[in-house]
Enzyme design. Sequence first.
Site, PDB file in Angstrom:
ATOM      1  CG  MET A  36      -1.915  -1.192   1.166  1.00  0.00           C
ATOM      2  SD  MET A  36      -3.448  -0.904   2.051  1.00  0.00           S
ATOM      3  CE  MET A  36      -2.864  -0.598   3.696  1.00  0.00           C
ATOM      4  CG  HIS A  43       6.948  -1.914   2.148  1.00  0.00           C
ATOM      5  ND1 HIS A  43       6.837  -0.784   2.921  1.00  0.00           N
ATOM      6  CD2 HIS A  43       5.733  -2.513   2.195  1.00  0.00           C
ATOM      7  CE1 HIS A  43       5.613  -0.708   3.414  1.00  0.00           C
ATOM      8  NE2 HIS A  43       4.929  -1.737   2.993  1.00  0.00           N
ATOM      9  CD  GLN A  67      -5.983  -3.616   2.872  1.00  0.00           C
ATOM     10  OE1 GLN A  67      -5.883  -4.050   1.725  1.00  0.00           O
ATOM     11  NE2 GLN A  67      -5.014  -3.822   3.761  1.00  0.00           N
ATOM     12  CB  SER A 192       3.173   2.416   6.332  1.00  0.00           C
ATOM     13  OG  SER A 192       3.800   1.570   5.393  1.00  0.00           O
ATOM     14  NE  ARG A 193      -2.824   1.535   9.844  1.00  0.00           N
ATOM     15  CZ  ARG A 193      -3.250   0.533   9.053  1.00  0.00           C
ATOM     16  NH1 ARG A 193      -2.595  -0.612   9.029  1.00  0.00           N
ATOM     17  NH2 ARG A 193      -4.313   0.691   8.295  1.00  0.00           N
TER      18      ARG A 193
HETATM   19  O1  PAF Z   1      -0.093  -5.754   3.510  1.00  0.00           O
HETATM   20  C1  PAF Z   1      -0.513  -4.838   2.774  1.00  0.00           C
HETATM   21  O2  PAF Z   1       0.166  -3.840   2.505  1.00  0.00           O
HETATM   22  C2  PAF Z   1      -1.916  -4.949   2.202  1.00  0.00           C
HETATM   23  O3  PAF Z   1      -2.781  -5.550   3.092  1.00  0.00           O
HETATM   24  C3  PAF Z   1      -1.956  -5.642   0.831  1.00  0.00           C
HETATM   25  C4  PAF Z   1      -1.482  -7.081   0.927  1.00  0.00           C
HETATM   26  C5  PAF Z   1      -1.065  -4.891  -0.157  1.00  0.00           C
HETATM   27  C6  PAF Z   1      -3.379  -5.632   0.289  1.00  0.00           C
HETATM   28  O4  PAF Z   1      -3.872  -4.349   0.147  1.00  0.00           O
END
Ligand code: PAF
Length: 286
Positions: A36, A43, A67, A192-193
């Site tokens: 995201m 990441h 989500q 990220s949070r």
């Molecule tokens: O883990 C995440 O960043 C999200 O939940 C994902 C897997 C990209 C789905 O939006």
Amino acid sequence: MTETPNLPIVRTVAALRAHTRLWRERGETIALVPTMGALHEGHLSLVRMARVQADRVVASIFVNPKQFGPKEDFAAYPRDERTDADLLAGERCDLMYAPDPAEIYPPGFSTTVSIGALAQVMDGAARPGHFDGVATVVTKLLTQCAPNVAIFGEKDYQQLLVIRRLIKDLDLQIEALGAPIVRAPDGLALSSRNAYLSPAERQIAATLPMVLNEAARSLTGGRTVAETESLARAALSASGFQKVDYVEVRGADDLSRLGPGPLTGPGRLFAAAWLGKTRLIDNLAV
Ligand code: PAF
């Protein structure tokens, strides 16, 4: 935005498929790293793992509205596409897929991918609808890109199991690999949070992995699961977490509840707790 040298950015399924089709025709394998955005070292470790796994690496960046609950942080979620693109280019990612919401959910879109038991506990119980949103978008990203392998971080361990379940149930020919949690020097899992945390909250946040490590030690030392969970909850509250959603020991493959007696086999210890408006999650193998 202008393109980062050496990193093509595509925003449509058609453009994504034009790239992946060419690679497949050449016999090249593809790894997808769904994200995201607001990328951090965690990441980037997924992208590095992807590089080892396949000839071509696609990273998707899409803040998935489905989500997030109605009272959650969708609007505030950090977004910085320029920096994300630079970081991906630095990792020699081959393609960034950054669709607009209307590309993923065009008018009339009305399908939900809903997973059973695995998605009903822990984050599934604390965040109703969350895993429906994750499963729906991940199913779309996987079928759009059709990679050989997709990489997910183990910080979202329950998410990894939910995704493995949907891949199996929907007969997708894709392997979902989990990558180890990347931590700050004080042990806090990168997220990220974490950017939401004030300096004082950031200090308290580091007690989450400490409490989990201590709980893991006492489980190994023979303390019961029930007592360990309740002591860990109390320790988090005493450290300054205002609300603890859960501290639970579960089976690492099926999230079955372990305990209440002593641990008899391998499991995973999970926790979710709030600092102000920030919800932190973490887990470790026990
Ligand atoms: O883990 C995440 O960043 C999200 O939940 C994902 C897997 C990209 C789905 O939006």
